[in-house]
Design a protein around this motif. Structure first.
Motif, PDB file in Angstrom:
ATOM      1  N   LYS A  59      52.252  85.073 105.472  1.00  0.00           N
ATOM      2  CA  LYS A  59      53.118  84.273 106.339  1.00  0.00           C
ATOM      3  C   LYS A  59      54.374  85.075 106.681  1.00  0.00           C
ATOM      4  N   ILE A  60      55.107  84.578 107.659  1.00  0.00           N
ATOM      5  CA  ILE A  60      56.363  85.222 108.035  1.00  0.00           C
ATOM      6  C   ILE A  60      57.254  85.288 106.805  1.00  0.00           C
ATOM      7  N   GLY A  61      57.813  86.472 106.585  1.00  0.00           N
ATOM      8  CA  GLY A  61      58.682  86.686 105.437  1.00  0.00           C
ATOM      9  C   GLY A  61      58.017  87.448 104.299  1.00  0.00           C
ATOM     10  N   ASP A  62      56.698  87.560 104.333  1.00  0.00           N
ATOM     11  CA  ASP A  62      55.992  88.283 103.266  1.00  0.00           C
ATOM     12  C   ASP A  62      56.277  89.780 103.306  1.00  0.00           C
ATOM     13  N   PHE A  63      56.471  90.328 104.492  1.00  0.00           N
ATOM     14  CA  PHE A  63      56.768  91.750 104.658  1.00  0.00           C
ATOM     15  C   PHE A  63      57.956  91.894 105.626  1.00  0.00           C
ATOM     16  N   PRO A  64      59.159  91.604 105.148  1.00  0.00           N
ATOM     17  CA  PRO A  64      60.324  91.550 106.036  1.00  0.00           C
ATOM     18  C   PRO A  64      60.664  92.873 106.734  1.00  0.00           C
ATOM     19  N   VAL A  65      60.425  93.986 106.094  1.00  0.00           N
ATOM     20  CA  VAL A  65      60.734  95.275 106.723  1.00  0.00           C
ATOM     21  C   VAL A  65      59.827  95.503 107.931  1.00  0.00           C
ATOM     22  N   VAL A  66      58.538  95.274 107.748  1.00  0.00           N
ATOM     23  CA  VAL A  66      57.576  95.441 108.844  1.00  0.00           C
ATOM     24  C   VAL A  66      57.888  94.456 109.969  1.00  0.00           C
ATOM     25  N   GLU A  67      58.212  93.240 109.615  1.00  0.00           N
ATOM     26  CA  GLU A  67      58.524  92.226 110.623  1.00  0.00           C
ATOM     27  C   GLU A  67      59.762  92.613 111.431  1.00  0.00           C
ATOM     28  N   ASP A  68      60.747  93.155 110.757  1.00  0.00           N
ATOM     29  CA  ASP A  68      61.962  93.617 111.431  1.00  0.00           C
ATOM     30  C   ASP A  68      61.650  94.766 112.386  1.00  0.00           C
ATOM     31  N   ILE A  69      60.933  95.747 111.900  1.00  0.00           N
ATOM     32  CA  ILE A  69      60.603  96.908 112.735  1.00  0.00           C
ATOM     33  C   ILE A  69      59.771  96.486 113.942  1.00  0.00           C
ATOM     34  N   SER A  70      58.853  95.553 113.759  1.00  0.00           N
ATOM     35  CA  SER A  70      57.999  95.133 114.874  1.00  0.00           C
ATOM     36  C   SER A  70      58.811  94.519 116.010  1.00  0.00           C
ATOM     37  N   GLN A  71      59.988  94.020 115.708  1.00  0.00           N
ATOM     38  CA  GLN A  71      60.864  93.446 116.737  1.00  0.00           C
ATOM     39  C   GLN A  71      61.701  94.502 117.453  1.00  0.00           C
ATOM     40  N   ARG A  72      61.744  95.714 116.900  1.00  0.00           N
ATOM     41  CA  ARG A  72      62.638  96.756 117.440  1.00  0.00           C
ATOM     42  C   ARG A  72      61.929  98.009 117.930  1.00  0.00           C
TER      43      ARG A  72
END
Length: 86
Positions: free
Chosen positions: A47-60
């Motif tokens: 779920k969202i939040g399980d891999f915060p670094v990857v999720e952040d990078i995917s937005q940038r």
């Protein structure tokens, strides 16, 4: 070929993306949805939040054109337009 760049924020990424599109510089967003949140991995129950670094990078992250047929003039044009729009 791909040449990904990671920008400092999603706001900056969106600004650069918009400006590059206006200048007819093709960009891609291959990683808009992180792998762990894609439908093909739904059975893993991430779920969202399980891999915060990857999720952040995917937005940038944006992917710029890169191939052996790019001329120096085209490379300079792409680079100049990225720098101008940061």
């Amino acid at each position: 070929a791909q040449f990904p760049i990671i920008l400092s924020s999603q706001k900056i990424k969106n600004k650069v993306k918009q400006k590059l599109e206006i200048k007819n510089i093709p960009i891609n967003e291959f990683y808009k949805i992180p792998l762990h949140l894609q439908i093909t991995n739904k059975d893993l129950n991430y779920k969202i939040g399980d891999f915060p670094v990857v999720e952040d990078i995917s937005q940038r992250i944006l992917t710029l054109p890169m191939h052996p047929y790019l001329k120096d003039k085209e490379i300079n044009y792409i680079a100049k337009n990225i720098i101008i729009n940061l």
